[in-house]
Design an enzyme around this catalytic site. Structure first.
Site, PDB file in Angstrom:
ATOM      1  N   GLU A   1       0.830  -1.203   0.000  1.00 20.10           N
ATOM      2  CA  GLU A   1       0.000   0.000   0.000  1.00 20.10           C
ATOM      3  C   GLU A   1       0.868   1.258   0.000  1.00 20.10           C
ATOM      4  O   GLU A   1       0.446   2.307  -0.453  1.00 20.10           O
ATOM      5  CB  GLU A   1      -0.921  -0.008   1.229  1.00 20.10           C
TER       6      GLU A   1
ATOM      7  N   ASP B   1      -0.372  -4.358   3.489  1.00 25.66           N
ATOM      8  CA  ASP B   1      -0.421  -3.011   4.064  1.00 25.66           C
ATOM      9  C   ASP B   1       0.480  -3.120   5.294  1.00 25.66           C
ATOM     10  O   ASP B   1       0.098  -3.708   6.305  1.00 25.66           O
ATOM     11  CB  ASP B   1      -1.857  -2.643   4.460  1.00 25.66           C
TER      12      ASP B   1
HETATM   13  P1  AHM Z   1      -4.411   3.593   6.298  1.00 24.89           P
HETATM   14  O1  AHM Z   1      -4.042   2.404   5.474  1.00 24.89           O
HETATM   15  O2  AHM Z   1      -3.940   4.890   5.726  1.00 24.89           O
HETATM   16  O3  AHM Z   1      -4.031   3.418   7.722  1.00 24.89           O
HETATM   17  O4  AHM Z   1      -6.022   3.689   6.204  1.00 24.89           O
HETATM   18  C1  AHM Z   1      -6.776   2.573   6.511  1.00 24.89           C
HETATM   19  C2  AHM Z   1      -7.466   2.798   7.827  1.00 24.89           C
HETATM   20  C3  AHM Z   1      -8.167   1.586   8.365  1.00 24.89           C
HETATM   21  O5  AHM Z   1      -7.325   0.834   9.199  1.00 24.89           O
HETATM   22  C4  AHM Z   1      -9.286   2.198   9.143  1.00 24.89           C
HETATM   23  O6  AHM Z   1     -10.367   1.326   9.241  1.00 24.89           O
HETATM   24  C5  AHM Z   1      -9.614   3.415   8.332  1.00 24.89           C
HETATM   25  O7  AHM Z   1      -8.485   3.736   7.575  1.00 24.89           O
HETATM   26  C6  AHM Z   1      -9.932   4.606   9.166  1.00 24.89           C
HETATM   27  O8  AHM Z   1     -10.302   5.645   8.318  1.00 24.89           O
HETATM   28  P2  AHM Z   1     -11.086   6.930   8.851  1.00 24.89           P
HETATM   29  O9  AHM Z   1     -10.123   7.697   9.676  1.00 24.89           O
HETATM   30  O10 AHM Z   1     -11.516   7.633   7.598  1.00 24.89           O
HETATM   31  O11 AHM Z   1     -12.258   6.422   9.644  1.00 24.89           O
HETATM   32 MG    MG Z   2      -4.252   0.656   5.415  1.00 30.10          MG
END
Ligand code: AHM
Ligand code: MG
Length: 334
Positions: free
Chosen positions: A92, A115
């Protein structure tokens, strides 16, 4: 007292049960475990960042201080690149996939998607984060470099998937398509030890996990379903780290939602790096994983590495209820 079964022992034992196994898959899983331990060590000292230095500076020993997600990405890539079992890595954190040259001319048959540190908003505040990974068998000829087609495979093509939760304890949960098992890191011996055998998630539950702050940005059917959860006094839990939120419902039952919003009309979570592996685990544990448009996540077509999707996954009966709301209100003009 039960005898301790380490992750390495478990992996080797279960692979030996398969006919014609070469051991390469065991080595790959063992290497994921090693990278997870290195990342865990760093996550554990993240709170010391003010003592050790902030990102972009040098710490007391003169090393550059990296952001934890960058560190995790590098460690996983480094470890997997030296494993000899992987011909490519999709992360990712990287725009495109990374090609891993064959080790001493020996072709590798797997690609890993990951990720490396999910839950980025939690990193700087000492709240749990996780790693998500999936393993595919390559599609391209074994004697050449990996290709995009090796990565653009549906969830149904996964040969294994898992996550590591860096929480109050560190746990690795994975499946190779024959049930889900969990291993807790025992820091005193530095080993992941089998702690949760054949995980089956509850068929029903009363936890719902969604960023309710976006309520007004969700489609009508999702708003109605969330109202329903609230009417029934279901308990809202949202850590903001998909691994942690899903881990809870794996054990206590519930539903995890990341619907499409006005900002993310196709959903925010990455299909390849987050949704497929988590859907694979949920299904293996007896749950259901759909998009908010009611497609099975594992069957979603993928055309881009960073393609996103909405998700609604968790306990079978709760997802069934959610489905009824989508069917009832999904067609209503808003
Ligand atoms: P990231 O990969 O940048 O960490 O984003 C993924 C995360 C998930 O773990 C989580 O469920 C979500 O983004 C939270 O997003 P938000 O802050 O929009 O609720
Ligand atoms: Mg993530």
């Amino acid at each position: 007292m039960n005898r301790i079964v380490s992750l390495d022992e478990f992996v080797i034992r279960t692979e030996k049960e398969k006919p014609h196994s070469s051991g390469s898959f065991s080595r790959l899983l063992r290497d994921i475990g090693i990278a997870a331990k290195i990342v865990n060590r760093e996550v554990n000292k993240a709170g010391l960042v003010n003592i050790l230095g902030v990102e972009g500076s040098t710490n007391s020993t003169g090393d550059d201080v990296q952001k934890l997600d960058v560190f995790a990405n590098e460690k996983f890539i480094e470890t997997l690149s030296y494993s000899g079992e992987v011909c490519g890595i999709g992360s990712e954190e990287n725009q495109t996939f990374i090609e891993v040259p064959a080790d001493k001319g020996k072709p590798a048959q797997y690609v890993v998607v990951m990720d490396p540190l999910d839950g980025s908003s939690n990193i700087d505040v000492n709240v749990s984060v996780g790693t998500i990974f999936g393993i595919y068998r390559r599609k391209s000829p074994a004697d050449g470099p990996c290709q995009l087609e090796d990565f653009l495979q549906k969830g149904t093509e996964l040969v294994a998937a898992g996550y590591v939760l860096y929480g109050t304890s560190t746990l690795m949960v994975y499946s190779t398509g024959n049930g889900v098992n969990g291993f807790t890191l025992d820091p005193s011996i530095g080993e992941f030890c089998l702690s949760h055998k054949n995980i089956q998630m509850p068929v029903a539950g009363n936890y719902y996990s969604v960023n309710q702050g976006y309520y007004l940005k969700f489609d009508l059917e999702m708003r109605r379903y969330i109202d329903h959860c609230s009417d029934l006094n279901y308990r809202l839990r949202y850590i903001g780290s998909m691994v942690s939120d899903i881990h809870r419902i794996m054990f206590q039952g519930g539903i995890f939602l990341y619907p499409n919003t006005r900002k993310y009309p196709k959903g925010k979570l990455r299909l390849l790096y987050e949704c497929y592996p988590m859907a694979y685990l949920i299904e293996q544990a007896g749950g259901t994983a759909l998009t908010c448009k009611l497609e099975r996540v594992m069957d979603m077509e993928i055309t881009e590495l960073h393609q996103t999707s909405s998700v609604a996954m968790g306990s079978r009966d709760m997802v069934k209820d959610m489905k009824e709301f989508v069917e009832k209100y999904g067609a209503v003009i808003q």
